[in-house]
Design a protein around this motif. Structure first.
Motif, PDB file in Angstrom:
ATOM      1  N   SER A   1       0.776  -1.082  -0.077  1.00 12.58           N
ATOM      2  CA  SER A   1      -0.020   0.005   0.004  1.00 12.58           C
ATOM      3  C   SER A   1       1.010   1.258   0.004  1.00 12.58           C
ATOM      4  O   SER A   1       1.920   1.228   0.436  1.00 12.58           O
ATOM      5  N   PHE A   2       0.282   2.424  -0.616  1.00 14.15           N
ATOM      6  CA  PHE A   2       1.187   3.648  -0.576  1.00 14.15           C
ATOM      7  C   PHE A   2       0.302   4.838  -0.459  1.00 14.15           C
ATOM      8  O   PHE A   2      -0.998   4.737  -0.575  1.00 14.15           O
ATOM      9  N   THR A   3       0.836   5.854   0.199  1.00 12.82           N
ATOM     10  CA  THR A   3       0.250   7.111   0.319  1.00 12.82           C
ATOM     11  C   THR A   3       0.943   8.388  -0.202  1.00 12.82           C
ATOM     12  O   THR A   3       1.967   8.415   0.087  1.00 12.82           O
ATOM     13  N   VAL A   4       0.154   9.059  -1.153  1.00 10.72           N
ATOM     14  CA  VAL A   4       0.962  10.015  -1.777  1.00 10.72           C
ATOM     15  C   VAL A   4       0.679  11.433  -1.268  1.00 10.72           C
ATOM     16  O   VAL A   4      -0.501  11.661  -1.098  1.00 10.72           O
ATOM     17  N   THR A   5       1.648  12.238  -0.703  1.00 11.46           N
ATOM     18  CA  THR A   5       1.095  13.577  -0.093  1.00 11.46           C
ATOM     19  C   THR A   5       1.848  14.654  -1.058  1.00 11.46           C
ATOM     20  O   THR A   5       3.098  14.801  -1.377  1.00 11.46           O
ATOM     21  N   ALA A   6       1.041  15.629  -1.392  1.00 14.35           N
ATOM     22  CA  ALA A   6       1.488  16.699  -2.497  1.00 14.35           C
ATOM     23  C   ALA A   6       1.068  18.096  -1.702  1.00 14.35           C
ATOM     24  O   ALA A   6       0.082  18.143  -1.057  1.00 14.35           O
ATOM     25  N   VAL A   7       1.979  18.929  -1.781  1.00 19.93           N
ATOM     26  CA  VAL A   7       1.762  20.353  -1.242  1.00 19.93           C
ATOM     27  C   VAL A   7       2.073  21.508  -2.314  1.00 19.93           C
ATOM     28  O   VAL A   7       2.876  21.610  -2.823  1.00 19.93           O
ATOM     29  N   ASP A   8       0.934  22.276  -2.262  1.00 22.34           N
ATOM     30  CA  ASP A   8       0.860  23.368  -3.477  1.00 22.34           C
ATOM     31  C   ASP A   8       1.734  24.267  -2.861  1.00 22.34           C
ATOM     32  O   ASP A   8       2.367  24.548  -1.626  1.00 22.34           O
ATOM     33  N   PRO A   9       1.992  25.339  -3.821  1.00 18.57           N
ATOM     34  CA  PRO A   9       3.103  26.760  -3.444  1.00 18.57           C
ATOM     35  C   PRO A   9       2.591  27.440  -2.157  1.00 18.57           C
ATOM     36  O   PRO A   9       3.193  28.232  -1.244  1.00 18.57           O
ATOM     37  N   SER A  10       1.257  27.129  -1.801  1.00 19.04           N
ATOM     38  CA  SER A  10       0.602  28.163  -0.747  1.00 19.04           C
ATOM     39  C   SER A  10       0.883  27.031   0.522  1.00 19.04           C
ATOM     40  O   SER A  10       0.212  27.424   1.593  1.00 19.04           O
ATOM     41  N   GLY A  11       1.275  25.965   0.457  1.00 12.23           N
ATOM     42  CA  GLY A  11       1.437  25.069   1.483  1.00 12.23           C
ATOM     43  C   GLY A  11       0.205  24.188   2.003  1.00 12.23           C
ATOM     44  O   GLY A  11       0.056  23.883   2.791  1.00 12.23           O
ATOM     45  N   ASN A  12      -0.722  24.104   0.863  1.00  9.52           N
ATOM     46  CA  ASN A  12      -1.911  23.273   1.228  1.00  9.52           C
ATOM     47  C   ASN A  12      -1.669  21.814   0.675  1.00  9.52           C
ATOM     48  O   ASN A  12      -1.322  21.694  -0.478  1.00  9.52           O
ATOM     49  N   PRO A  13      -1.768  20.832   1.703  1.00  8.70           N
ATOM     50  CA  PRO A  13      -1.458  19.609   1.374  1.00  8.70           C
ATOM     51  C   PRO A  13      -2.606  18.612   0.696  1.00  8.70           C
ATOM     52  O   PRO A  13      -3.813  19.123   0.891  1.00  8.70           O
ATOM     53  N   ALA A  14      -2.239  17.697   0.041  1.00  9.16           N
ATOM     54  CA  ALA A  14      -3.601  16.884  -0.492  1.00  9.16           C
ATOM     55  C   ALA A  14      -2.763  15.471  -0.524  1.00  9.16           C
ATOM     56  O   ALA A  14      -1.693  15.272  -0.615  1.00  9.16           O
ATOM     57  N   MET A  15      -3.680  14.400  -0.168  1.00 13.88           N
ATOM     58  CA  MET A  15      -3.245  13.143  -0.132  1.00 13.88           C
ATOM     59  C   MET A  15      -3.772  12.046  -0.884  1.00 13.88           C
ATOM     60  O   MET A  15      -5.175  12.359  -1.244  1.00 13.88           O
ATOM     61  N   ALA A  16      -3.390  10.929  -1.389  1.00 12.90           N
ATOM     62  CA  ALA A  16      -4.332  10.002  -2.246  1.00 12.90           C
ATOM     63  C   ALA A  16      -3.580   8.668  -1.866  1.00 12.90           C
ATOM     64  O   ALA A  16      -2.332   8.425  -1.620  1.00 12.90           O
ATOM     65  N   SER A  17      -4.217   7.479  -1.925  1.00 12.00           N
ATOM     66  CA  SER A  17      -3.814   6.255  -1.642  1.00 12.00           C
ATOM     67  C   SER A  17      -3.844   5.376  -2.901  1.00 12.00           C
ATOM     68  O   SER A  17      -5.004   5.608  -3.246  1.00 12.00           O
ATOM     69  N   GLY A  18      -3.237   4.329  -2.514  1.00 13.06           N
ATOM     70  CA  GLY A  18      -3.576   3.127  -3.607  1.00 13.06           C
ATOM     71  C   GLY A  18      -2.729   1.920  -3.285  1.00 13.06           C
ATOM     72  O   GLY A  18      -1.958   1.733  -2.055  1.00 13.06           O
ATOM     73  N   ALA A  19      -2.584   1.027  -4.081  1.00  8.52           N
ATOM     74  CA  ALA A  19      -1.822  -0.453  -3.851  1.00  8.52           C
ATOM     75  C   ALA A  19      -1.239  -0.948  -5.134  1.00  8.52           C
ATOM     76  O   ALA A  19      -1.866  -0.477  -6.367  1.00  8.52           O
ATOM     77  N   PHE A  20      -0.412  -1.700  -4.814  1.00  7.27           N
ATOM     78  CA  PHE A  20       0.361  -2.509  -6.194  1.00  7.27           C
ATOM     79  C   PHE A  20       0.599  -3.826  -5.340  1.00  7.27           C
ATOM     80  O   PHE A  20       0.931  -4.190  -4.426  1.00  7.27           O
ATOM     81  N   VAL A  21       0.805  -4.918  -6.657  1.00  5.63           N
ATOM     82  CA  VAL A  21       1.265  -6.303  -5.980  1.00  5.63           C
ATOM     83  C   VAL A  21       2.613  -6.526  -6.884  1.00  5.63           C
ATOM     84  O   VAL A  21       2.744  -6.482  -8.022  1.00  5.63           O
ATOM     85  N   VAL A  22       3.238  -7.224  -5.980  1.00  9.86           N
ATOM     86  CA  VAL A  22       4.696  -7.750  -6.676  1.00  9.86           C
ATOM     87  C   VAL A  22       4.639  -9.222  -6.634  1.00  9.86           C
ATOM     88  O   VAL A  22       4.224  -9.976  -5.757  1.00  9.86           O
ATOM     89  N   ARG A  23       4.838  -9.690  -7.879  1.00 11.17           N
ATOM     90  CA  ARG A  23       4.543 -11.234  -7.982  1.00 11.17           C
ATOM     91  C   ARG A  23       5.830 -12.030  -8.590  1.00 11.17           C
ATOM     92  O   ARG A  23       6.751 -10.945  -9.312  1.00 11.17           O
TER      93      ARG A  23
END
Length: 279
Positions: A39-61
């Motif tokens: 699982s992973f969570t991505v965090t992005a911050v704009d120039p004004s310092g406002n954060p945004a987050m998104a999550s997802g998953a991937f499988v290693v086979r």
């Protein structure tokens, strides 16, 4: 922009910085430590310092197949229980399943790394082992079981003698198949030996006896027949001037040596007396 990753057990693997690639695509790289879902969570911050987050998953086979090894071919008697062994099969993540398939009075399927099966019918049977690793990657290998009836087996017999033709008792006779000893026997008082109930095939017969050079021969046994192979053992270094036939066997050799020594002493004594008369 950063991404936090957790492995299949839920343990945090760390926070990675994402770099801007082509256009508006951000990238990151890491090395998985195990197979499974991350699982992973991505965090992005704009120039004004406002954060945004998104999550997802991937499988290693795992996509690398295992290597199957059904073990060596076997020849057994009718009614014998055969032990299969697939433990020489390998995979980087281990073997999750062993399946053995063959036809013996109908289709048979058995499972496990070391299963067994009793063969009550004669013939040659092709056995296919199929294995799978934890990711489901398969691999197969074949081995053959040859089942013979008792009446189809043969025998090996013979006599062991020395150079003059005298039988040698107590010699060790070994029967080998593909460099593996499968039976041994000692010659009897008349130098005879025998191996009964031998499967058809080619064997090596080796003979050893103290005081003699070892001997060996290749013997082929046909179905239902007896192969005869006699051996003549030679002494490694007979005394100079003494023929092979004059060398006794066992205790007689010691007695003969004492006689030779006694004769030498008598001759020496006579020579001394003759010398005294001359003087």
């Amino acid at each position: 922009m950063r991404v936090e990753i957790r492995d299949p057990s839920g343990a945090a693997m760390g926070s990675f910085t994402m770099t801007l690639g082509t256009g508006t695509t951000y990238r990151y790289a890491f090395t998985p430590t195990m197979l499974g879902a991350y699982s992973f969570t991505v965090t992005a911050v704009d120039p004004s310092g406002n954060p945004a987050m998104a999550s997802g998953a991937f499988v290693v086979r795992d996509t690398t197949p295992p290597i199957a090894n059904a073990g060596p071919d076997q020849t057994v008697l009718q009614g014998s229980t055969v032990k299969f062994d697939g433990t020489e099969s390998t995979d980087q993540d281990g073997i999750a399943n062993y399946t053995w398939m063959f036809v013996d009075n109908g289709a048979k399927t058995i499972f496990g790394a070391r299963p067994t099966h009793r063969f009550d019918s004669g013939g040659t049977f092709t056995v296919t082992l199929t294995i799978r690793d934890p990711s489901g990657n398969p691999a197969s290998d074949d081995m053959w079981i040859t089942v013979t009836s008792t009446s189809a087996r043969g025998a090996i017999q013979g006599t062991v003698r020395d150079a003059p033709g005298r039988p040698i008792g107590g010699a060790t006779v070994r029967l080998l198949a593909s460099s593996t000893e499968i039976a041994s026997a000692a010659t009897n008082g008349t130098g005879g030996y025998a191996f009964r109930d031998v499967a058809p095939g080619t064997y090596s017969v080796q003979v050893e006896m103290g005081g003699f050079e070892a001997a060996a021969a290749t013997v082929t046994v046909a179905s239902g027949e007896t192969a005869t192979r006699d051996f003549t053992l030679l002494r490694p270094n007979p005394p100079s001037g003494v023929p092979e036939w004059a060398l006794p066997v066992g205790i007689a050799a010691v007695m003969a040596a004492l006689v030779f020594v006694g004769i030498g002493l008598i001759r020496r004594s006579r020579n001394i007396r003759d010398l005294a008369r001359v003087c």
